[in-house]
Design an enzyme around this catalytic site. Sequence first.
Site, short mmCIF file in Angstrom:
data_model
loop_
_atom_site.label_atom_id
_atom_site.label_comp_id
_atom_site.label_asym_id
_atom_site.label_seq_id
_atom_site.Cartn_x
_atom_site.Cartn_y
_atom_site.Cartn_z
N CYS A 115 0.88 -1.17 0.00
CA CYS A 115 0.00 0.00 0.00
C CYS A 115 0.91 1.21 0.00
O CYS A 115 1.66 1.43 0.94
CB CYS A 115 -0.92 0.02 1.21
SG CYS A 115 -1.98 1.50 1.21
N CYS A 118 -1.35 4.55 2.64
CA CYS A 118 -1.57 4.61 4.09
C CYS A 118 -1.24 3.28 4.79
O CYS A 118 -1.62 3.08 5.93
CB CYS A 118 -2.99 5.01 4.40
SG CYS A 118 -4.21 3.87 3.70
N SER A 119 -0.57 2.39 4.11
CA SER A 119 -0.21 1.09 4.69
C SER A 119 -1.43 0.26 5.07
O SER A 119 -1.48 -0.34 6.14
CB SER A 119 0.71 1.28 5.92
OG SER A 119 1.86 1.98 5.57
N CYS A 120 -2.44 0.23 4.20
CA CYS A 120 -3.61 -0.63 4.43
C CYS A 120 -3.13 -2.07 4.63
O CYS A 120 -2.20 -2.52 3.97
CB CYS A 120 -4.54 -0.59 3.23
SG CYS A 120 -5.25 1.05 2.93
#
Length: 147
Positions: A115, A118-120
């Site tokens: 990601c 947002c670092s999902c």
Amino acid sequence: MSHDHAQHSHDHHDHHHGSDLSPVEARVRALESLLTEKGYVDPAALDALVELYETKVGPHAGARVVARAWTDPAFRARLLADATPAIAELGIGGRGGEHMVVVENTPEIHNLVVCTLCSCYPWPVLGLPPVWYKAPPYRARAVIDPR
């Protein structure tokens, strides 16, 4: 940790046991005690949250999904077509699992998940994301040089 224990965390006995804790563990214990004493944290709610991540969400849940896909061709087809309801069949879902997508590795294609915004991360099936997954160097390099 019970509320009573938190209120008495400053006695000598507790400090003796605290000496066996790592610096990070000691800091977490101190923060937990302080937040509990001030009424910002309910120990029962904290225990429930810890239990959730120890027993209900995490890599073991994802492993159940994969194992089912290996042994049940109909489930595998549903999983690849629309992952969220297929995973929900196993009682897995919730926050972080609202829009699941499953991709299949083949001899020709190996998928890399990143990601860049947002670092999902799919918490229900993998648990907490590793530190490296959220690190800007990984996120940038994975896109530029995925191999």
